[in-house]
Design a protein around this motif. Structure first.
Motif, short mmCIF file in Angstrom:
data_model
loop_
_atom_site.label_atom_id
_atom_site.label_comp_id
_atom_site.label_asym_id
_atom_site.label_seq_id
_atom_site.Cartn_x
_atom_site.Cartn_y
_atom_site.Cartn_z
N GLY A 25 0.78 -1.23 0.00
CA GLY A 25 0.00 0.00 0.00
C GLY A 25 0.81 1.28 0.00
N MET A 26 1.90 1.32 -0.74
CA MET A 26 2.67 2.57 -0.81
C MET A 26 1.81 3.71 -1.33
SD MET A 26 5.56 3.89 -0.13
CE MET A 26 6.45 5.42 -0.46
N SER A 27 0.90 3.42 -2.25
CA SER A 27 0.01 4.46 -2.76
C SER A 27 -0.89 5.00 -1.66
CB SER A 27 -0.82 3.93 -3.92
OG SER A 27 -1.65 2.85 -3.49
N ARG A 28 -1.25 4.17 -0.69
CA ARG A 28 -2.06 4.63 0.44
C ARG A 28 -1.28 5.62 1.30
NH1 ARG A 28 -7.56 2.72 0.86
NH2 ARG A 28 -7.36 2.56 3.12
N TYR A 29 -0.03 5.30 1.55
CA TYR A 29 0.80 6.20 2.33
C TYR A 29 0.98 7.54 1.62
CZ TYR A 29 2.16 2.22 5.27
OH TYR A 29 2.17 1.14 6.14
N LYS A 61 -7.40 -0.91 13.12
CA LYS A 61 -7.85 -0.27 11.90
C LYS A 61 -8.06 1.23 12.05
CE LYS A 61 -10.00 -4.52 10.26
NZ LYS A 61 -11.23 -5.20 9.79
N LYS A 62 -8.14 1.70 13.28
CA LYS A 62 -8.34 3.12 13.50
C LYS A 62 -7.07 3.92 13.19
CE LYS A 62 -12.03 2.84 16.95
NZ LYS A 62 -12.47 3.18 18.32
N LYS A 63 -5.92 3.30 13.47
CA LYS A 63 -4.65 4.02 13.27
C LYS A 63 -3.95 3.64 11.98
CE LYS A 63 -3.68 4.67 18.21
NZ LYS A 63 -2.72 4.42 19.31
N ASN A 64 -4.17 2.41 11.52
CA ASN A 64 -3.42 1.90 10.37
C ASN A 64 -3.89 2.58 9.08
OD1 ASN A 64 -1.95 0.43 8.53
ND2 ASN A 64 -2.38 -1.54 9.47
N LYS A 65 -3.02 3.33 8.46
CA LYS A 65 -3.36 4.04 7.22
C LYS A 65 -3.65 3.10 6.07
CE LYS A 65 -0.86 8.33 8.24
NZ LYS A 65 -0.59 8.06 9.65
N LEU A 66 -3.26 1.84 6.19
CA LEU A 66 -3.54 0.88 5.13
C LEU A 66 -4.99 0.43 5.15
CD1 LEU A 66 -0.43 -1.43 5.47
CD2 LEU A 66 -0.80 0.29 3.72
N LEU A 67 -5.61 0.50 6.31
CA LEU A 67 -6.92 -0.12 6.49
C LEU A 67 -8.03 0.88 6.70
CD1 LEU A 67 -5.75 -2.94 8.94
CD2 LEU A 67 -5.70 -2.93 6.46
N GLN A 90 2.69 -1.77 9.86
CA GLN A 90 3.33 -2.66 8.88
C GLN A 90 4.75 -2.96 9.33
OE1 GLN A 90 3.99 -3.05 4.01
NE2 GLN A 90 2.96 -1.26 4.86
N LEU A 91 5.16 -4.20 9.15
CA LEU A 91 6.51 -4.63 9.53
C LEU A 91 7.21 -5.22 8.31
CD1 LEU A 91 8.73 -5.32 11.65
CD2 LEU A 91 7.52 -7.48 12.04
N LEU A 92 8.36 -4.65 7.97
CA LEU A 92 9.23 -5.19 6.93
C LEU A 92 10.44 -5.77 7.65
CD1 LEU A 92 9.15 -2.04 4.60
CD2 LEU A 92 7.46 -3.88 4.76
N ILE A 93 10.53 -7.08 7.67
CA ILE A 93 11.53 -7.73 8.52
C ILE A 93 12.30 -8.79 7.75
CG2 ILE A 93 9.82 -9.41 9.34
CD1 ILE A 93 11.25 -9.41 12.05
N GLU A 94 13.60 -8.84 7.98
CA GLU A 94 14.39 -9.96 7.46
C GLU A 94 14.65 -10.92 8.61
OE1 GLU A 94 18.33 -11.27 4.91
OE2 GLU A 94 17.97 -9.14 5.28
N ILE A 95 14.33 -12.19 8.38
CA ILE A 95 14.54 -13.23 9.39
C ILE A 95 15.84 -13.96 9.06
CG2 ILE A 95 13.63 -15.36 10.38
CD1 ILE A 95 10.85 -14.32 9.85
N HIS A 96 16.68 -14.09 10.08
CA HIS A 96 17.99 -14.72 9.93
C HIS A 96 18.04 -15.97 10.81
CE1 HIS A 96 18.37 -10.37 9.31
NE2 HIS A 96 19.39 -10.61 8.51
N LEU A 97 18.07 -17.14 10.21
CA LEU A 97 18.17 -18.38 10.97
C LEU A 97 19.64 -18.71 11.17
CD1 LEU A 97 15.28 -20.49 9.42
CD2 LEU A 97 15.28 -19.16 11.53
N TYR A 155 10.32 -10.54 4.83
CA TYR A 155 8.87 -10.62 4.93
C TYR A 155 8.26 -9.22 5.00
CZ TYR A 155 8.72 -15.66 5.84
OH TYR A 155 8.80 -17.02 5.73
N THR A 156 7.05 -9.12 4.45
CA THR A 156 6.20 -7.96 4.62
C THR A 156 4.95 -8.42 5.35
OG1 THR A 156 6.97 -6.97 2.54
CG2 THR A 156 4.91 -6.13 3.46
N LEU A 157 4.68 -7.81 6.52
CA LEU A 157 3.51 -8.17 7.32
C LEU A 157 2.72 -6.90 7.64
CD1 LEU A 157 6.21 -9.83 8.82
CD2 LEU A 157 4.23 -11.20 9.50
N ILE A 158 1.40 -7.01 7.56
CA ILE A 158 0.56 -5.86 7.89
C ILE A 158 -0.27 -6.19 9.14
CG2 ILE A 158 0.45 -5.06 5.51
CD1 ILE A 158 -2.39 -6.16 5.34
N ASN A 159 -0.62 -5.16 9.89
CA ASN A 159 -1.40 -5.32 11.11
C ASN A 159 -2.89 -5.11 10.79
OD1 ASN A 159 -2.55 -5.17 13.68
ND2 ASN A 159 -0.79 -4.12 14.54
N VAL A 160 -3.69 -6.15 11.00
CA VAL A 160 -5.11 -6.08 10.63
C VAL A 160 -6.01 -5.76 11.82
CG1 VAL A 160 -4.77 -7.69 8.74
CG2 VAL A 160 -5.50 -8.56 10.98
#
Length: 327
Positions: free
Chosen positions: A117-121, A321-327, A255-262, A313-318
């Motif tokens: 949702g970059m266009s949303r931001y 909804k009151k604060k999240n600009k994506l939702l 939204q969380l953009l995270i790299e997981i390192h095992l 990973y890209t994860l969004i918080n569902v």
């Protein structure tokens, strides 16, 4: 060629050309998300709600499927024992989907990140970032800067972002951030973990939010070389034990953009030692509202160790909804 057949073929060609010309001259097709941008009308909220409800059903199916996968896989050395029939990353597939556009922001290489949702931001907080921009601010945290700030530079140019960056291995932002946007990018040489008395100091995520006066962050980028397990676990614990209800039962970002390192963290940080620990950690994020919408291998990292140990990973918080600009 017989004359009747020639006439029929000629007629078919004419009809095809008429149909083709009619298609080419008609109004161009547009993805429905573009007609449902914030403020455009067209039932935007109902549209997004329907998309999210469908994505939630798909995610629930995946959660049930994981249980069967775990049962079939048995107990193996983690993570490299999980190759067949299920690879370790199969247990954390992006089973949700972004209800908007997915776009790589920043360079096409390791420095860029895939944003939902970059266009949303851009619509909610149009840029570029500046002290005179009256648009609502977009609060961004960047954990792990290294030598590439192309993601942060793009966010500053395209939205009215305020960015707080932390990295104990470098002394500032990389060269991509231009001088005229630098006042909106705040860098601190610090690590993510526990130990303010260290040099450089280390902070937990919620400590930094308190120091900055934030109860919510729109977008978090986290690439901290294995320390992400402790960082997220600590934040999850803070949300679960929250007598003042500061976090409203969910992780405090949209939204969380995270790299997981095992990898083995040694004494510096802890990482999952078996599949059950990894799944518990992953589920703890989902339980508090995060849903995975995209992933991609870090081929450079995988090549360095010869094994598939690194995943973006890209994860969004569902939930919020009151604060999240994506939702």
């Amino acid at each position: 060629m017989h004359r009747p057949i020639a006439i029929l073929l000629a007629s078919a060609v004419v009809l095809f050309l008429i149909a083709f010309t009619s298609t080419r001259t008609s109004a161009p097709w547009r993805p429905s998300i573009l007609s449902h941008a914030p403020g455009s009308g067209g039932g935007d909220a109902a549209y997004v709600e329907a998309r999210l409800a469908h994505a939630e059903r798909l995610w629930q199916q995946a959660v049930e499927g994981r249980k069967e996968m775990v049962a079939q896989s048995g107990n193996r050395p983690f993570p490299d024992g999980y190759i067949y029939p299920y690879h370790v990353w199969d247990f954390a597939r992006p089973s949700f989907f972004c209800p908007h556009d997915l776009e790589r922001v920043g360079t096409l290489g390791d420095g860029g990140k895939v944003v939902c949702g970059m266009s949303r931001y851009e619509a909610a907080s149009p840029g570029p970032s500046s002290a005179t921009n009256a648009a609502p601010e977009l609060v961004v945290y960047s954990f792990g800067v290294n030598d590439d700030s192309s993601f942060e530079a793009a966010m500053l140019e395209r939205t009215n972002a305020q960015i707080w960056g932390y990295d104990y291995t470098v002394s500032g932002w990389a060269k991509q951030i231009p001088a005229h946007l630098a006042s909106r990018a705040h860098f601190t040489k610090a690590g993510i973990g526990k130990g303010r008395t260290k040099n450089p100091p280390f902070f937990t995520v919620h400590e930094l939010m308190e120091l900055n006066g934030h109860d919510y962050v729109d977008l978090v980028k986290m690439d901290i070389e294995g320390a992400e397990f402790d960082a997220i676990s600590d934040l999850v614990s803070s949300v679960r034990y929250d007598p003042a209800n500061r976090y409203n039962g969910t992780l405090p970002f949209g939204q969380l953009l995270i790299e997981i390192h095992l990898i083995d963290g040694g004494d510096a940080f802890s990482t999952p030692k078996d599949l059950a620990a990894f799944m518990n950690w992953w589920h703890s994020m989902e339980e508090l509202g995060l849903r995975p919408v995209n992933n991609e291998d870090n081929w450079i990292g995988d090549n360095s160790v010869g094994k598939p140990r690194f995943m973006e990973y890209t994860l969004i918080n569902v939930l919020d909804k009151k604060k999240n600009k994506l939702l």
